[in-house]
Design a protein around this motif. Structure first.
Motif, PDB file in Angstrom:
ATOM      1  N   LYS A   1       0.838  -1.206   0.000  1.00 22.52           N
ATOM      2  CA  LYS A   1       0.000   0.000   0.000  1.00 22.52           C
ATOM      3  C   LYS A   1       0.872   1.254   0.000  1.00 22.52           C
ATOM      4  CE  LYS A   1      -3.918   2.174   2.290  1.00 22.52           C
ATOM      5  NZ  LYS A   1      -4.154   2.928   1.047  1.00 22.52           N
ATOM      6  N   PHE A   2       1.900   1.233   0.830  1.00 18.81           N
ATOM      7  CA  PHE A   2       2.786   2.406   0.922  1.00 18.81           C
ATOM      8  C   PHE A   2       3.366   2.752  -0.449  1.00 18.81           C
ATOM      9  CE2 PHE A   2       7.076   4.185   1.433  1.00 18.81           C
ATOM     10  CZ  PHE A   2       6.824   5.278   2.247  1.00 18.81           C
ATOM     11  N   PHE A   3       3.948   1.757  -1.097  1.00 21.49           N
ATOM     12  CA  PHE A   3       4.611   2.052  -2.371  1.00 21.49           C
ATOM     13  C   PHE A   3       3.601   2.313  -3.490  1.00 21.49           C
ATOM     14  CE2 PHE A   3       8.215  -0.178  -0.255  1.00 21.49           C
ATOM     15  CZ  PHE A   3       9.072   0.913  -0.247  1.00 21.49           C
ATOM     16  N   ASN A   4       2.521   1.561  -3.476  1.00 23.94           N
ATOM     17  CA  ASN A   4       1.498   1.790  -4.496  1.00 23.94           C
ATOM     18  C   ASN A   4       0.970   3.224  -4.421  1.00 23.94           C
ATOM     19  OD1 ASN A   4      -0.532   0.771  -6.525  1.00 23.94           O
ATOM     20  ND2 ASN A   4      -1.862   1.529  -4.900  1.00 23.94           N
ATOM     21  N   ASP A   5       0.698   3.679  -3.185  1.00 23.97           N
ATOM     22  CA  ASP A   5       0.145   5.024  -3.033  1.00 23.97           C
ATOM     23  C   ASP A   5       1.131   6.096  -3.476  1.00 23.97           C
ATOM     24  OD1 ASP A   5      -2.061   3.758  -2.116  1.00 23.97           O
ATOM     25  OD2 ASP A   5      -1.924   4.438  -0.032  1.00 23.97           O
ATOM     26  N   LYS A   6       2.418   5.760  -3.504  1.00 22.77           N
ATOM     27  CA  LYS A   6       3.420   6.716  -3.964  1.00 22.77           C
ATOM     28  C   LYS A   6       3.751   6.534  -5.446  1.00 22.77           C
ATOM     29  CE  LYS A   6       5.976   7.738   0.258  1.00 22.77           C
ATOM     30  NZ  LYS A   6       5.597   9.152   0.274  1.00 22.77           N
ATOM     31  N   GLY A   7       3.059   5.639  -6.113  1.00 17.49           N
ATOM     32  CA  GLY A   7       3.273   5.475  -7.550  1.00 17.49           C
ATOM     33  C   GLY A   7       4.483   4.636  -7.926  1.00 17.49           C
ATOM     34  N   PHE A   8       4.949   3.796  -6.997  1.00 19.38           N
ATOM     35  CA  PHE A   8       6.055   2.887  -7.321  1.00 19.38           C
ATOM     36  C   PHE A   8       5.529   1.705  -8.135  1.00 19.38           C
ATOM     37  CE2 PHE A   8       9.888   3.733  -4.477  1.00 19.38           C
ATOM     38  CZ  PHE A   8       9.478   4.985  -4.079  1.00 19.38           C
ATOM     39  N   VAL A   9       6.395   1.144  -8.961  1.00 17.67           N
ATOM     40  CA  VAL A   9       6.045  -0.062  -9.714  1.00 17.67           C
ATOM     41  C   VAL A   9       6.614  -1.279  -8.983  1.00 17.67           C
ATOM     42  CG1 VAL A   9       6.494  -1.338 -11.860  1.00 17.67           C
ATOM     43  CG2 VAL A   9       5.915   1.097 -11.943  1.00 17.67           C
ATOM     44  N   TYR A  10       5.757  -2.242  -8.695  1.00 19.67           N
ATOM     45  CA  TYR A  10       6.209  -3.480  -8.031  1.00 19.67           C
ATOM     46  C   TYR A  10       6.860  -4.360  -9.088  1.00 19.67           C
ATOM     47  CZ  TYR A  10       5.699  -7.957  -5.481  1.00 19.67           C
ATOM     48  OH  TYR A  10       5.897  -9.159  -4.866  1.00 19.67           O
ATOM     49  N   MET A  11       8.126  -4.649  -8.884  1.00 25.16           N
ATOM     50  CA  MET A  11       8.887  -5.367  -9.889  1.00 25.16           C
ATOM     51  C   MET A  11       9.295  -6.733  -9.329  1.00 25.16           C
ATOM     52  SD  MET A  11      12.306  -3.840 -11.599  1.00 25.16           S
ATOM     53  CE  MET A  11      13.427  -4.886 -12.511  1.00 25.16           C
ATOM     54  N   HIS A  12       9.090  -7.774 -10.116  1.00 23.43           N
ATOM     55  CA  HIS A  12       9.479  -9.118  -9.682  1.00 23.43           C
ATOM     56  C   HIS A  12      10.848  -9.434 -10.250  1.00 23.43           C
ATOM     57  CE1 HIS A  12       5.016  -9.319  -9.352  1.00 23.43           C
ATOM     58  NE2 HIS A  12       5.348  -9.861  -8.209  1.00 23.43           N
ATOM     59  N   THR A  13      11.847  -9.320  -9.430  1.00 23.87           N
ATOM     60  CA  THR A  13      13.206  -9.626  -9.884  1.00 23.87           C
ATOM     61  C   THR A  13      13.425 -11.135  -9.763  1.00 23.87           C
ATOM     62  OG1 THR A  13      13.909  -8.992  -7.673  1.00 23.87           O
ATOM     63  CG2 THR A  13      14.166  -7.352  -9.416  1.00 23.87           C
ATOM     64  N   PRO A  14      14.363 -11.676 -10.536  1.00 24.54           N
ATOM     65  CA  PRO A  14      14.452 -13.146 -10.613  1.00 24.54           C
ATOM     66  C   PRO A  14      14.969 -13.805  -9.334  1.00 24.54           C
ATOM     67  CG  PRO A  14      16.258 -12.137 -11.802  1.00 24.54           C
ATOM     68  CD  PRO A  14      15.352 -11.022 -11.393  1.00 24.54           C
ATOM     69  N   VAL A  15      14.495 -15.006  -9.110  1.00 21.33           N
ATOM     70  CA  VAL A  15      14.962 -15.817  -7.987  1.00 21.33           C
ATOM     71  C   VAL A  15      16.256 -16.533  -8.386  1.00 21.33           C
ATOM     72  CG1 VAL A  15      14.408 -17.859  -6.608  1.00 21.33           C
ATOM     73  CG2 VAL A  15      12.695 -16.077  -6.931  1.00 21.33           C
ATOM     74  N   ILE A  16      16.332 -16.928  -9.651  1.00 18.07           N
ATOM     75  CA  ILE A  16      17.563 -17.566 -10.153  1.00 18.07           C
ATOM     76  C   ILE A  16      18.379 -16.504 -10.875  1.00 18.07           C
ATOM     77  CG2 ILE A  16      18.492 -19.319 -11.709  1.00 18.07           C
ATOM     78  CD1 ILE A  16      15.878 -20.850 -11.378  1.00 18.07           C
ATOM     79  N   THR A  17      19.606 -16.307 -10.472  1.00 18.13           N
ATOM     80  CA  THR A  17      20.425 -15.275 -11.106  1.00 18.13           C
ATOM     81  C   THR A  17      21.757 -15.854 -11.562  1.00 18.13           C
ATOM     82  OG1 THR A  17      21.413 -14.570  -9.032  1.00 18.13           O
ATOM     83  CG2 THR A  17      19.411 -13.442  -9.706  1.00 18.13           C
ATOM     84  N   GLY A  18      22.367 -15.139 -12.510  1.00 13.31           N
ATOM     85  CA  GLY A  18      23.631 -15.591 -13.057  1.00 13.31           C
ATOM     86  C   GLY A  18      24.828 -14.954 -12.393  1.00 13.31           C
ATOM     87  N   SER A  19      24.592 -13.804 -11.769  1.00 15.19           N
ATOM     88  CA  SER A  19      25.756 -13.081 -11.259  1.00 15.19           C
ATOM     89  C   SER A  19      25.844 -13.136  -9.744  1.00 15.19           C
ATOM     90  CB  SER A  19      25.671 -11.623 -11.684  1.00 15.19           C
ATOM     91  OG  SER A  19      24.438 -11.098 -11.266  1.00 15.19           O
ATOM     92  N   ASP A  20      27.060 -13.158  -9.252  1.00 13.20           N
ATOM     93  CA  ASP A  20      27.286 -12.994  -7.824  1.00 13.20           C
ATOM     94  C   ASP A  20      27.891 -11.618  -7.635  1.00 13.20           C
ATOM     95  OD1 ASP A  20      27.898 -13.055  -5.168  1.00 13.20           O
ATOM     96  OD2 ASP A  20      29.724 -14.223  -5.446  1.00 13.20           O
ATOM     97  N   ALA A  21      27.184 -10.619  -8.133  1.00  8.98           N
ATOM     98  CA  ALA A  21      27.772  -9.281  -8.162  1.00  8.98           C
ATOM     99  C   ALA A  21      27.920  -8.707  -6.770  1.00  8.98           C
ATOM    100  CB  ALA A  21      26.908  -8.385  -9.012  1.00  8.98           C
TER     101      ALA A  21
END
Ligand code: ATP
Ligand code: MN
Length: 547
Positions: free
Chosen positions: A213-233
């Protein structure tokens, strides 16, 4: 199809109106949609029923889930015409206790408060009554009446009881007595049925909802970042590998190293330790984004603040500097605390009481100065203390605690990494409130943090909370491509592999910042639970993933 009527049953007198309307139209319709709303106007149940002539009433009777939640029932005044509960209601839940073959304490998980279901003596035979055991699931229908007993305003006088699921009360692991949190962790699949975990997980839910609710009300976009990643950055190191390669006869390169070209993704992959880098690519397109997802760290630290699988919230904002970042983090933390306090007061009061009782076992000097509610109110009503890492080191070095050599890790001077005991000294003993530390030495922070002009520090900020320690880690990001690349080389981060990340700096780079809040640590802070394993449904920790 002759016609279609959608009727809203708000569990009060509008229900009567809706029914009348249906009867008026009856015969003209062949389908009816029934929507039951709770007091928050959210949909409790929605059914579309065919409506053959003359048996509308029967169809309604046949609806299985026309139950009312116990929380909603208990909030009503008995015998109040306006509530609509002068009519028959159905509840479903699990038996907590059954006394004198007459009084069932029924709980359906909507609240810690049980509904007293009263059975008329002689109405059911003994064989049936024997099946009403602690933990059995049942459906009870009857009339709500004012209660004569103490402890509740109203009760259900049962006209009909149906056992949905029998339970062997002798074998049921939860007895009506206090169990230790450690024991309950071993039956994680049943601990939700206790009052403590009922409250913890309803509050956890409220906090998660408040995050969105907090972020939605501020106009943020909910982004689903990957669970499996290639980098150990992140260089976090503590990675869980994801692979389909066999453990025996693993394909190898000539030099003996594992040939990941043969692996599922054709490269080495792991479970994510943070969604930040992907989040940055979202922020440099949408402006403001946040992630809220599972995060994995194979760190072998058996502490009360670390899990191998936890949930992290990571907002990332374009056009933000370090101070904007701190302001957002402070506002965010206060918002979600306030949301739980305003919307889950009953559970919060229960948890406050639980904590007070737990603390009675502790020696005086180990007890909290403030109760849970007072602590949270204090946090809401006061600014977080903001100071630099350098100032913090000075305070720690000059502290009596350090002079008396009471730190396990003594304060060696500027440049050292702060241990949890140092962080907790600052928040619990020195400032007695949440603290935001900023501008850390670059050597102890990640490569992506923005380099300050002094050449020694980076624009990092950590938020430290009483009783928990670090709850947020964040920074302004290095948006200058040359400086970023140079720092990556110094820290042995593979520049080539990170081409996709560096593109955000190549094509319209902007000042930006973000942070990560460990959700379970936040839930610990709000619920007062001392062990992080008690605020996640199925904790994963070293040597433990039974369920
Ligand atoms: P710590 O020093 O406590 O291990 P960290 O510096 O590794 O934390 P970050 O990498 O900054 O933490 O992660 C951001 C936030 O995620 C932390 O502030 C904390 O709230 C949470 N967090 C980090 N590791 C864990 C973990 N193993 N279990 C639960 N929460 C965690
Ligand atoms: Mn860590």
């Amino acid at each position: 199809m002759k016609g279609y009527l959608s009727a809203c049953f708000h569990c009060n007198n509008t229900a009567k109106f809706a029914k009348t309307k249906i009867f008026e139209l009856y015969g003209l319709l062949d389908l009816v949609e029934i929507i039951a709303l709770n007091s928050n106007k959210s949909i409790v149940t929605r059914r579309i029923l065919p409506l053959p002539p003359n048996n509308y009433q029967d169809k309604i009777q046949q609806m299985f889930n026309k139950r009312v939640k116990i929380k909603e029932l208990l909030a009503q005044e008995p015998n109040n015409q306006a509530t609509g509960f002068s009519e028959e209601v159905t509840v479903m839940g699990w038996v907590r206790t059954f006394r004198n073959n007459q009084f069932i304490a029924l709980n359906d998980g909507s609240t810690n408060n049980n509904l007293q279901v009263v059975i008329e003596l002689g109405k059911f035979d003994d064989e049936f009554l024997k099946r009403i055991t602690t933990s059995a699931a049942l459906k009870a229908t009857g009339i709500i009446i004012p209660s004569m007993g103490k402890g509740q305003k109203l009760e259900l006088k049962a006209t009909d009881i149906e056992i949905l699921g029998d339970s062997d009360a002798e074998k049921y692991p939860l007895q009506p007595k206090k169990h230790s949190l450690e024991f309950l962790r071993e039956i994680a699949h049943l601990r939700f049925r206790t009052n403590t975990f009922g409250s913890v997980f309803r509050v956890r839910h409220a906090l998660a909802y408040a995050v969105h609710k907090f972020f939605n009300d501020k106009g943020f976009v909910y982004m689903h970042t990957p669970v499996i990643t290639g980098s150990d950055a992140e260089g976090a190191g503590e990675l869980f590998k994801v692979t389909t390669l066999p453990f025996d006869n693993t394909p190898r390169n000539d030099d003996g190293s594992i040939n990941f070209k043969e692996d599922f993704f054709g490269r080495a992959t792991n479970l994510t330790v943070s969604g930040q880098l992907e989040g940055e690519s979202g922020a440099t397109a949408f402006g403001d984004i946040y992630t809220f997802g599972p995060t994995f760290r194979a760190e072998n630290s058996n502490t009360a603040r670390h899990l191998a699988e936890f949930w992290m919230i990571e907002p990332e904002m374009a056009f933000y500097d370090l101070e904007d970042n701190m302001n957002l983090a402070e506002e965010f933390i206060k918002y979600i605390i306030k949301y739980a306090m305003d919307n889950n007061r009953e559970d919060m009061d229960f948890l406050a009481q639980r904590l007070a009782e737990e603390e009675k076992q502790l020696p005086q000097d180990k007890r909290s100065e403030l109760g849970l509610i007072a602590k949270l109110e204090f946090v809401l009503n006061n600014n977080f203390e903001r100071l630099t890492y350098t100032e913090a080191i000075d305070i720690l070095r000059e502290s009596n605690h350090n002079k008396k050599k009471k730190f396990q890790y003594p304060i060696t001077g500027w440049g050292m990494d702060l241990q949890s005991e140092h962080e907790r000294y600052l928040v619990e003993k020195h400032f007695k409130k949440p603290v935001i530390l900023s501008n850390y030495p670059k050597e102890i922070k990640a490569f992506y943090m923005r380099q300050n002009d002094d050449g020694k520090t980076v624009a990092a900020m950590d938020i430290l909370a009483p009783g928990i320690g670090e709850i947020v880690g964040g920074s302004q990001r290095e948006e200058r491509l040359d400086k970023l690349e140079q720092r990556m080389k110094e820290m042995n981060v593979p520049v080539e592999e990170m081409w996709w990340y560096l593109d955000t700096r190549r094509y319209g780079t902007v000042p930006h910042a973000g942070f990560g809040l460990g959700f379970e640590r936040m839930v610990q802070f709000v619920t007062g639970m001392t062990n992080i394993r008690d605020v996640i449904a199925f904790p994963r920790t070293p040597k433990s993933a039974e369920f």
